[in-house]
Design an enzyme around this catalytic site. Structure first.
Site, PDB file in Angstrom:
ATOM      1  N   CYS A 192      15.803 -20.593 -21.907  1.00 41.19           N
ATOM      2  CA  CYS A 192      16.361 -20.765 -20.559  1.00 41.19           C
ATOM      3  C   CYS A 192      15.386 -21.619 -19.732  1.00 41.19           C
ATOM      4  CB  CYS A 192      16.552 -19.396 -19.910  1.00 41.19           C
ATOM      5  SG  CYS A 192      16.912 -19.484 -18.148  1.00 41.19           S
ATOM      6  N   ASP A 238       0.656   4.139  -2.574  1.00 37.97           N
ATOM      7  CA  ASP A 238       0.330   5.510  -2.172  1.00 37.97           C
ATOM      8  C   ASP A 238       1.398   6.490  -2.661  1.00 37.97           C
ATOM      9  OD1 ASP A 238      -1.934   4.629  -0.929  1.00 37.97           O
ATOM     10  OD2 ASP A 238      -1.055   4.544   1.078  1.00 37.97           O
ATOM     11  N   ARG A 248     -17.701  -2.641  -3.071  1.00 37.72           N
ATOM     12  CA  ARG A 248     -17.713  -1.231  -3.426  1.00 37.72           C
ATOM     13  C   ARG A 248     -17.850  -1.024  -4.926  1.00 37.72           C
ATOM     14  NH1 ARG A 248     -13.198   2.358  -1.070  1.00 37.72           N
ATOM     15  NH2 ARG A 248     -11.882   1.213  -2.492  1.00 37.72           N
ATOM     16  N   TYR A 280     -18.642  -0.395  10.460  1.00 41.26           N
ATOM     17  CA  TYR A 280     -18.235   0.886  11.043  1.00 41.26           C
ATOM     18  C   TYR A 280     -18.850   2.103  10.370  1.00 41.26           C
ATOM     19  CZ  TYR A 280     -15.280   0.313   6.994  1.00 41.26           C
ATOM     20  OH  TYR A 280     -14.852   0.077   5.728  1.00 41.26           O
ATOM     21  N   ASP A 322      -7.863  -3.467   7.420  1.00 41.26           N
ATOM     22  CA  ASP A 322      -7.319  -3.777   6.108  1.00 41.26           C
ATOM     23  C   ASP A 322      -8.010  -5.021   5.566  1.00 41.26           C
ATOM     24  OD1 ASP A 322      -5.774  -3.687   3.902  1.00 41.26           O
ATOM     25  OD2 ASP A 322      -4.011  -4.581   4.837  1.00 41.26           O
ATOM     26  N   LYS A 335      -2.271   6.460   8.020  1.00 39.50           N
ATOM     27  CA  LYS A 335      -1.761   5.088   7.937  1.00 39.50           C
ATOM     28  C   LYS A 335      -0.471   4.947   8.740  1.00 39.50           C
ATOM     29  CE  LYS A 335      -2.510   2.991   4.012  1.00 39.50           C
ATOM     30  NZ  LYS A 335      -3.153   2.272   2.972  1.00 39.50           N
ATOM     31  N   GLU A 377     -11.248   5.849  14.798  1.00 39.63           N
ATOM     32  CA  GLU A 377     -11.509   4.404  14.709  1.00 39.63           C
ATOM     33  C   GLU A 377     -10.299   3.707  14.098  1.00 39.63           C
ATOM     34  OE1 GLU A 377     -14.616   4.088  11.806  1.00 39.63           O
ATOM     35  OE2 GLU A 377     -15.942   5.401  12.935  1.00 39.63           O
ATOM     36  N   CYS A 394      17.339 -12.342 -18.826  1.00 39.18           N
ATOM     37  CA  CYS A 394      18.082 -13.412 -19.475  1.00 39.18           C
ATOM     38  C   CYS A 394      17.684 -13.395 -20.950  1.00 39.18           C
ATOM     39  CB  CYS A 394      17.701 -14.735 -18.808  1.00 39.18           C
ATOM     40  SG  CYS A 394      18.067 -16.160 -19.804  1.00 39.18           S
ATOM     41  N   CYS A 398      23.258 -15.143 -17.111  1.00 40.48           N
ATOM     42  CA  CYS A 398      22.143 -15.782 -16.399  1.00 40.48           C
ATOM     43  C   CYS A 398      22.652 -16.876 -15.460  1.00 40.48           C
ATOM     44  CB  CYS A 398      21.165 -16.370 -17.418  1.00 40.48           C
ATOM     45  SG  CYS A 398      19.853 -17.333 -16.647  1.00 40.48           S
ATOM     46  N   CYS A 423      21.204 -20.394 -17.197  1.00 39.91           N
ATOM     47  CA  CYS A 423      21.621 -20.940 -18.493  1.00 39.91           C
ATOM     48  C   CYS A 423      22.892 -20.283 -19.027  1.00 39.91           C
ATOM     49  CB  CYS A 423      20.496 -20.802 -19.508  1.00 39.91           C
ATOM     50  SG  CYS A 423      20.205 -19.085 -19.955  1.00 39.91           S
ATOM     51  N   GLU A 482     -16.197  -4.050   6.687  1.00 35.65           N
ATOM     52  CA  GLU A 482     -15.061  -4.718   6.059  1.00 35.65           C
ATOM     53  C   GLU A 482     -15.157  -6.218   6.298  1.00 35.65           C
ATOM     54  OE1 GLU A 482     -11.664  -2.585   4.258  1.00 35.65           O
ATOM     55  OE2 GLU A 482     -13.569  -1.978   5.080  1.00 35.65           O
ATOM     56  N   ASP A 529       0.841  -1.198   0.000  1.00 35.37           N
ATOM     57  CA  ASP A 529       0.000   0.000   0.000  1.00 35.37           C
ATOM     58  C   ASP A 529       0.874   1.244   0.000  1.00 35.37           C
ATOM     59  OD1 ASP A 529      -2.079  -1.677   0.191  1.00 35.37           O
ATOM     60  OD2 ASP A 529      -2.884  -0.870   2.077  1.00 35.37           O
ATOM     61  N   LEU A 548     -11.026   6.763   0.998  1.00 35.17           N
ATOM     62  CA  LEU A 548     -10.588   7.743   1.997  1.00 35.17           C
ATOM     63  C   LEU A 548      -9.296   8.385   1.543  1.00 35.17           C
ATOM     64  CD1 LEU A 548     -10.955   5.738   5.323  1.00 35.17           C
ATOM     65  CD2 LEU A 548     -12.096   7.881   4.807  1.00 35.17           C
ATOM     66  N   LYS A 605      -8.463   1.590  11.273  1.00 35.95           N
ATOM     67  CA  LYS A 605      -8.707   1.351   9.844  1.00 35.95           C
ATOM     68  C   LYS A 605      -8.433  -0.124   9.586  1.00 35.95           C
ATOM     69  CE  LYS A 605      -7.441   2.965   5.257  1.00 35.95           C
ATOM     70  NZ  LYS A 605      -7.573   1.662   4.671  1.00 35.95           N
TER      71      LYS A 605
HETATM   72  S1  IVH Z   1     -14.938   5.122   6.385  1.00 35.36           S
HETATM   73  C1  IVH Z   1     -16.877   7.544   3.161  1.00 35.36           C
HETATM   74  N1  IVH Z   1     -13.857   3.756   8.340  1.00 35.36           N
HETATM   75  O1  IVH Z   1     -10.609   1.852   3.985  1.00 35.36           O
HETATM   76  C2  IVH Z   1     -16.124   6.929   4.262  1.00 35.36           C
HETATM   77  N2  IVH Z   1     -13.323   3.146   6.104  1.00 35.36           N
HETATM   78  O2  IVH Z   1      -8.784   3.182   2.186  1.00 35.36           O
HETATM   79  C3  IVH Z   1     -15.213   5.860   3.816  1.00 35.36           C
HETATM   80  N3  IVH Z   1     -11.830   1.217   5.906  1.00 35.36           N
HETATM   81  O3  IVH Z   1     -12.980   2.412   1.477  1.00 35.36           O
HETATM   82  C4  IVH Z   1     -15.094   4.740   4.688  1.00 35.36           C
HETATM   83  N4  IVH Z   1     -11.608   0.854   8.044  1.00 35.36           N
HETATM   84  O4  IVH Z   1     -13.075   0.186   2.842  1.00 35.36           O
HETATM   85  C5  IVH Z   1     -13.950   3.907   7.003  1.00 35.36           C
HETATM   86  N5  IVH Z   1     -12.980   2.607  10.135  1.00 35.36           N
HETATM   87  C6  IVH Z   1     -13.089   2.754   8.841  1.00 35.36           C
HETATM   88  C7  IVH Z   1     -12.415   1.918   7.918  1.00 35.36           C
HETATM   89  C8  IVH Z   1     -12.550   2.152   6.554  1.00 35.36           C
HETATM   90  C9  IVH Z   1     -11.280   0.437   6.830  1.00 35.36           C
HETATM   91  C10 IVH Z   1     -11.640   1.018   4.458  1.00 35.36           C
HETATM   92  C11 IVH Z   1     -12.842   1.316   3.614  1.00 35.36           C
HETATM   93  C12 IVH Z   1     -12.391   2.451   2.726  1.00 35.36           C
HETATM   94  C13 IVH Z   1     -10.917   2.210   2.676  1.00 35.36           C
HETATM   95  C14 IVH Z   1     -10.147   3.425   2.223  1.00 35.36           C
END
Ligand code: IVH
Length: 686
Positions: A446, A41, A151, A240, A132, A329, A128, A441, A423, A426, A188, A37, A98, A130
């Protein structure tokens, strides 16, 4: 007026866009990202920076909307996870992504922007974790679970409820007297580490490719076409977020929504906290970074949301993300260990990848003994030498990377690493194209390239030949039973019996599986050829438009680019492949061996707009964009977001800008909305 971009910047821009597109396809559709990620990013940030430098007003970039343009439902741009074979469902409230940051100051800038909008000294937030995982939207009508949707492209997602029905913690009903008439609850889907390990262990036994991390496996599972298969894998869900809600005033804050989720007995995230200022939010973010490994779900950051729903509505959103929330993040975990050796792996395209062999070290929950060194330039740039103490990072739990060397720990005078000129397999010369970082190579024959090609050809995503995994392919090539891909189809049971580990039954099964693959779908055959830049999605587009390999071989670059989804880079790669006489004789040989290299679907010619590409721009009043798109597609046409020579019509509403100009320049036919409507009427009545 923006400055004329230097050609260097322009080509970097083109490169970044192509890269991001490729990574989006790998992440969203194939659930097999190849970069972390963080790296993704970084690419995105570089693209944004260059775009805003050369085009500060966003006038000439592909996306029609900059961050300050109000968004209509048709203008959401958040990637796309939709796959063929799934029914789609339109979200009532768009499902956005986000804005991400790794930088504390970006978080405080976000707070400043909101303070300015609301003229307040401090703002109430909810912090909150996040998670994954894979985003999902559950819809409940009168408290009864109606469906579950991915989504998708933010506007429309794939229905995946059939793959979630075995989840015990997914409430079928909201049991309460106080419920909204309709509600979209976002959350999620994730997989626990133990389940991930169990499934990968099974896959090792079956010689199937392994999933890199629990997120990819969860994403792959929700997108299985067979719910019976999905049922074999334990998924979890956590909720969430609030989408549409009737009445919309049902919740007046994010924290009230969290509380309702808890009382309604939904699986919710832990560590949710209401705070009264950005400073308190920051303290909370730092606490979460320390605690996050203790939660059942993988957590890669914190999400900070404006608490008041009313204020959320006022802040609004861009085409990608709400302006009332931000994701901070966390940097991924790092460890120091010893680099024992550097080995070189040769892939199916000849790419030579250096791999670090490490003194095993515990990293983000797993033991790591190998890490990626990317390429020769990276080794050189970081001056990585065998015997060094190195910092290893497991970004997003994908492939561990060697980040840097602890130079002070280098006591002896060890020589720098010399990348070989030949290589390691080979011994043929390694070459590299100008501008590319990868050494390759040069010998197509090969043995390791061949192994890679066969493994790829037989893999799940291509011909899906069961039991033809790495170990068997190694044996077939090492014993010289197969020295060209087509020789797979000449194998006999008796030959397999000479190989270690094969018995009557396993040999028979493999021969049968190879035989069955002869009639696999055409797109799988195209994909299996391993043509550069041509993955599953492009192969499907090609199979829909070409009836057999001969028509592909006879096509020109323009014939390829006329297909929506096939760009210039792909078209040139296809043309290169089909102009090579060795490839043509290989395809001929496959055909002679009984491999079916043609499409069993009827090539579309009957619908009136087949082969026609439309671009919609400006605001439409009679149709919404989605309706116009649906109409065009139902008549066999395609809708594209950018104007090129291949565009058949541009439908321009009021406010159309750069796309309209481009259409004029390229002499593409332009229709206003009224003309477009009567054009459709004429076509339908013909
Ligand atoms: S809020 C419009 N809250 O992260 C608000 N998203 O990288 C958007 N995600 O698309 C979502 N934990 O799938 C929200 N506590 C959390 C989250 C969360 C994971 C995901 C979600 C979002 C993605 C963006």
């Amino acid at each position: 007026m923006s400055k004329e971009p230097s050609s260097q910047k322009q080509s970097r821009l083109t490169f970044l866009k192509a890269q991001i597109k490729e990574h989006d396809e790998l992440y969203y559709k194939q659930a097999q990202p190849v970069i972390s990620d963080q790296e993704y990013d970084k690419l995105k940030r570089e693209l944004d920076d260059i775009e805003s430098e050369i085009d500060p007003l966003g006038l000439f970039t592909d996306s029609e909307f900059d961050n300050n343009t109000p968004v209509k439902p048709g203008f959401i741009s958040v990637g796309d996870d939709r796959l063929e074979g799934f029914k789609s469902h339109r979200h009532v409230e768009a499902m956005l992504s986000l804005d991400n940051t790794y930088d504390q100051s970006d978080f405080f800038d976000f707070d400043k922007r909101l303070k300015k909008i609301f003229g307040e000294e401090d703002i109430d937030y909810v912090v909150e974790p996040k998670i994954d995982g894979v985003a999902v939207s559950l819809t409940y009508r009168k408290g009864i679970l109606e469906t579950a949707v991915t989504r998708g492209n933010g506007v429309e997602g794939d229905i995946i409820i059939q793959n979630l029905l075995h989840l015990q913690d997914l409430p079928r009903e909201i049991v309460s007297t106080d419920i909204p008439g309709f509600i979209e609850i976002r959350g999620e889907i994730y997989m626990e580490h133990e389940e991930f390990l169990r499934i990968n262990k099974d896959r090792t036994r079956l010689n199937l490719p392994l999933y890199a991390n629990p997120r990819n496996l969860a994403a792959g599972t929700v997108k299985l076409l067979d719910p019976k298969e999905a049922k074999q894998r334990q998924l979890k869900i956590v909720l969430y977020g609030l989408g549409a809600c009737e009445p919309s005033s049902f919740f007046n804050s994010q924290i009230a929504f969290h509380e309702a989720l808890k009382t309604w007995q939904f699986p919710t995230v832990e560590f949710v906290k209401f705070v009264r200022s950005a400073d308190s939010a920051w303290d909370r973010i730092c606490q979460l970074d320390k605690l996050r490994h203790g939660y059942a779900y993988p957590t890669d950051g914190a999400v900070i949301k404006l608490d008041s729903r009313e204020k959320q509505n006022i802040a609004g959103h861009t085409s990608k993300a709400p302006r009332w929330a931000i994701a901070y993040k966390f940097e991924s975990e790092r460890q120091v260990t010893k680099l024992i050796d550097i080995i070189l792996q040769v892939g199916r395209t000849g790419a030579v990848t250096p791999v670090a062999c490490l003194d095993p070290v515990q990293l983000a929950g797993t033991m790591v003994s190998r890490a990626s060194l990317h390429n020769a330039d990276e080794i050189h740039r970081k001056d990585i030498r065998v015997g060094d103490q190195v910092v290893v990072e497991k970004a997003g739990e994908i492939i561990p990377q060697v980040v840097e060397v602890i130079e002070e720990s280098r006591t002896e005078d060890v020589p720098s690493f010399k990348f070989p000129s030949h290589c390691p397999i080979c011994n043929s010369l390694l070459v590299r194209t100008e501008g590319e970082a990868t050494w390759r190579c040069s010998d197509y024959d090969c043995p390791d390239q061949l192994k890679g090609r066969i493994e790829y050809f037989a893999s799940r995503g291509c011909l899906d030949i069961e039991n033809l995994g790495e170990a068997v392919v190694n044996q077939l090539v090492d014993s010289k039973l197969v020295s060209r891909l087509d020789e797979l189809y000449q194998l006999e049971q008796s030959q397999l019996l000479q190989l270690e580990g094969f018995a009557e039954k396993s040999a028979k099964n493999l021969i049968e599986a190879i035989e069955q693959s002869k009639t696999q779908e055409f797109w799988r055959m195209i994909c299996g050829l391993g043509i550069k830049h041509i993955g599953a999605s492009a192969s499907k587009d090609l199979a829909r438009n070409f009836s057999d390999w001969r028509s592909l071989a006879g096509a020109k670059v323009e014939d390829f680019t006329a297909i929506e989804g096939v760009g210039m880079i792909m078209a040139e790669s296809l043309s290169l492949f089909f102009n090579d006489s060795d490839n043509l004789s290989f395809l001929e040989s496959m055909e002679n061996l009984g491999v079916v290299l043609k499409s069993d679907i009827e090539i579309e010619t009957s619908r009136p707009l087949v082969g026609k590409t439309f671009v919609l721009t400006g605001s439409l009043e009679i149709f919404s964009r989605l309706e116009a798109t649906a109409k065009i597609e139902s008549l066999g046409g395609k809708v594209s977001s950018s104007v090129s020579k291949q565009t058949s019509f541009v439908v321009a509403g009021p406010g159309a800008g750069s796309k309209l100009d481009k259409a004029r320049k390229l002499d593409v036919e332009i229709l206003n909305e009224a003309e477009f409507t009567s054009f459709l009427k004429d076509i339908v009545s013909q």
